[in-house]
Design an enzyme around this catalytic site. Structure first.
Site, PDB file in Angstrom:
ATOM      1  N   LEU A 118     -10.087  -6.937 -13.323  1.00 29.17           N
ATOM      2  CA  LEU A 118     -11.511  -6.626 -13.170  1.00 29.17           C
ATOM      3  C   LEU A 118     -12.246  -6.968 -14.458  1.00 29.17           C
ATOM      4  O   LEU A 118     -11.759  -6.712 -15.552  1.00 29.17           O
ATOM      5  CB  LEU A 118     -11.687  -5.147 -12.827  1.00 29.17           C
ATOM      6  CG  LEU A 118     -11.023  -4.702 -11.526  1.00 29.17           C
ATOM      7  CD1 LEU A 118     -11.189  -3.203 -11.325  1.00 29.17           C
ATOM      8  CD2 LEU A 118     -11.585  -5.479 -10.331  1.00 29.17           C
ATOM      9  N   GLY A 138       0.780  -1.240   0.000  1.00 30.92           N
ATOM     10  CA  GLY A 138       0.000   0.000   0.000  1.00 30.92           C
ATOM     11  C   GLY A 138       0.808   1.284   0.000  1.00 30.92           C
ATOM     12  O   GLY A 138       0.327   2.327   0.432  1.00 30.92           O
ATOM     13  N   HIS A 141       9.143   2.620  -7.864  1.00 29.38           N
ATOM     14  CA  HIS A 141       8.170   2.927  -6.808  1.00 29.38           C
ATOM     15  C   HIS A 141       8.203   4.412  -6.433  1.00 29.38           C
ATOM     16  O   HIS A 141       7.163   5.044  -6.260  1.00 29.38           O
ATOM     17  CB  HIS A 141       8.480   2.085  -5.556  1.00 29.38           C
ATOM     18  CG  HIS A 141       7.434   1.064  -5.268  1.00 29.38           C
ATOM     19  ND1 HIS A 141       7.705  -0.268  -5.096  1.00 29.38           N
ATOM     20  CD2 HIS A 141       6.097   1.189  -5.122  1.00 29.38           C
ATOM     21  CE1 HIS A 141       6.583  -0.917  -4.859  1.00 29.38           C
ATOM     22  NE2 HIS A 141       5.593  -0.065  -4.862  1.00 29.38           N
ATOM     23  N   HIS A 185       0.939   1.170 -13.261  1.00 30.08           N
ATOM     24  CA  HIS A 185       1.686  -0.017 -13.655  1.00 30.08           C
ATOM     25  C   HIS A 185       3.173   0.335 -13.693  1.00 30.08           C
ATOM     26  O   HIS A 185       3.551   1.400 -14.214  1.00 30.08           O
ATOM     27  CB  HIS A 185       1.210  -0.498 -15.034  1.00 30.08           C
ATOM     28  CG  HIS A 185       1.916  -1.743 -15.473  1.00 30.08           C
ATOM     29  ND1 HIS A 185       1.599  -2.981 -14.964  1.00 30.08           N
ATOM     30  CD2 HIS A 185       2.945  -1.926 -16.334  1.00 30.08           C
ATOM     31  CE1 HIS A 185       2.408  -3.879 -15.499  1.00 30.08           C
ATOM     32  NE2 HIS A 185       3.225  -3.276 -16.337  1.00 30.08           N
ATOM     33  N   VAL A 205      -5.510  -6.356 -20.106  1.00 29.49           N
ATOM     34  CA  VAL A 205      -4.578  -6.334 -18.971  1.00 29.49           C
ATOM     35  C   VAL A 205      -3.580  -5.187 -19.182  1.00 29.49           C
ATOM     36  O   VAL A 205      -2.844  -5.191 -20.167  1.00 29.49           O
ATOM     37  CB  VAL A 205      -3.830  -7.686 -18.848  1.00 29.49           C
ATOM     38  CG1 VAL A 205      -2.775  -7.613 -17.743  1.00 29.49           C
ATOM     39  CG2 VAL A 205      -4.814  -8.812 -18.572  1.00 29.49           C
ATOM     40  N   ASP A 206      -3.608  -4.199 -18.285  1.00 30.80           N
ATOM     41  CA  ASP A 206      -2.715  -3.031 -18.366  1.00 30.80           C
ATOM     42  C   ASP A 206      -2.811  -2.379 -19.749  1.00 30.80           C
ATOM     43  O   ASP A 206      -1.794  -2.052 -20.369  1.00 30.80           O
ATOM     44  CB  ASP A 206      -1.252  -3.458 -18.080  1.00 30.80           C
ATOM     45  CG  ASP A 206      -1.129  -4.129 -16.714  1.00 30.80           C
ATOM     46  OD1 ASP A 206      -1.800  -3.701 -15.775  1.00 30.80           O
ATOM     47  OD2 ASP A 206      -0.362  -5.103 -16.601  1.00 30.80           O
TER      48      ASP A 206
HETATM   49  C1  GRF Z   1       3.110  -0.880  -7.701  1.00 30.77           C
HETATM   50  O1  GRF Z   1       4.403  -1.107  -8.168  1.00 30.77           O
HETATM   51  C2  GRF Z   1       2.151  -0.716  -8.844  1.00 30.77           C
HETATM   52  O2  GRF Z   1       2.745  -0.232  -9.998  1.00 30.77           O
HETATM   53  C3  GRF Z   1       1.648  -2.103  -9.093  1.00 30.77           C
HETATM   54  O3  GRF Z   1       1.601  -2.700  -7.816  1.00 30.77           O
HETATM   55  C4  GRF Z   1       2.561  -2.093  -6.966  1.00 30.77           C
HETATM   56  C5  GRF Z   1       1.862  -1.728  -5.705  1.00 30.77           C
HETATM   57  O4  GRF Z   1       2.748  -1.332  -4.695  1.00 30.77           O
HETATM   58  N1  GRF Z   1       0.382  -2.081  -9.786  1.00 30.77           N
HETATM   59  P1  GRF Z   1       2.178  -0.711  -3.362  1.00 30.77           P
HETATM   60  O5  GRF Z   1       1.271  -1.757  -2.729  1.00 30.77           O
HETATM   61  O6  GRF Z   1       1.455   0.545  -3.702  1.00 30.77           O
HETATM   62  O7  GRF Z   1       3.387  -0.452  -2.513  1.00 30.77           O
END
Ligand code: GRF
Length: 207
Positions: A98, A15, A176, A114, A149-150
């Site tokens: 989904l 999260g 991230h 993503h 997907v994406d």
């Molecule tokens: C992220 O890298 C996002 O791109 C992907 O899932 C990951 C979630 O990370 N869809 P977090 O739970 O927000 O730390």
């Protein structure tokens, strides 16, 4: 219930993107409130981050499938999100695809982030795919969610360099950090009504 723009956040993991968004909301950078956080994983970090911030958060059992919600779970997610009167669904590490009824219930109102520059490297562990492929630049993409997907229309992207001695971990953490910068900005623009879609093209209206 306030009449602010209402976010429903779905996640399966730690999260950190949710935290970036919740902090931006708390700092007044996103004119919205997080109405509810839902997870398909019991005990997921995203739920505790929400509860610590006194945001309603719930585990919803996903049912019998591994990569999607079963019908009953899908109905439950949709019901909770409707009851919470969400304006936008923000996927933040939600690890299930989904499907039809869910997408129809919130058409054009679901966004995802993503960890690659789509359409390169959709699917799992996109940072590893980028490293294995030997690209010199990767990044993250915020996009609308459709049945692929994406695959939905791209809202914004941020680039991240791939360094000579990157490991999967070091690259992932750099991506991230870019996500935590990009996603709140996109959600803020959505909340301000600055984003519209025409086919695959997403148009940003400057404030
Ligand atoms: C992220 O890298 C996002 O791109 C992907 O899932 C990951 C979630 O990370 N869809 P977090 O739970 O927000 O730390």
């Amino acid at each position: 219930m306030s009449n602010k723009f209402r976010l429903g956040v779905l996640g399966s993991g730690k999260g950190s993107n949710f935290v970036a968004i919740a902090d931006a909301v708390a700092a007044g950078k996103i004119p919205a409130e997080v109405a509810v956080v839902l997870s398909d994983v019991e005990g997921a970090g995203i739920l505790s981050h929400a509860l610590e911030r006194k945001i309603p958060a719930r585990f919803v059992p996903p049912g019998k499938f591994r990569t999607k919600l079963d019908e009953e779970a899908e109905r439950e997610f949709v019901k909770i999100l409707h009851e919470a009167k969400v304006d936008l669904i923000v996927l933040a590490g939600f690890m299930r695809v989904l499907k039809g009824d869910f997408l129809r219930a919130f058409e054009g109102r679901i966004v995802n982030i993503h960890p690659s520059l789509l359409p390169s490297f959709p699917g799992l562990e996109a940072w590893k795919q980028a490293l294995d492929h030997g690209v010199k630049v990767t990044g993250c993409t915020v996009h609308f969610v459709d049945a692929g997907v994406d695959a939905g229309p791209i809202i914004a992207q941020q680039t991240v360099p791939v360094l000579e001695n990157d490991t999967a971990e070091s690259l992932h953490s750099r991506i991230h950090a870019a996500e935590h910068d990009l996603y709140p900005k996109c959600v803020a623009a959505m909340a301000r009504g600055e984003i519209s879609v025409a086919g695959r093209k997403v148009i940003w209206r400057k404030p």
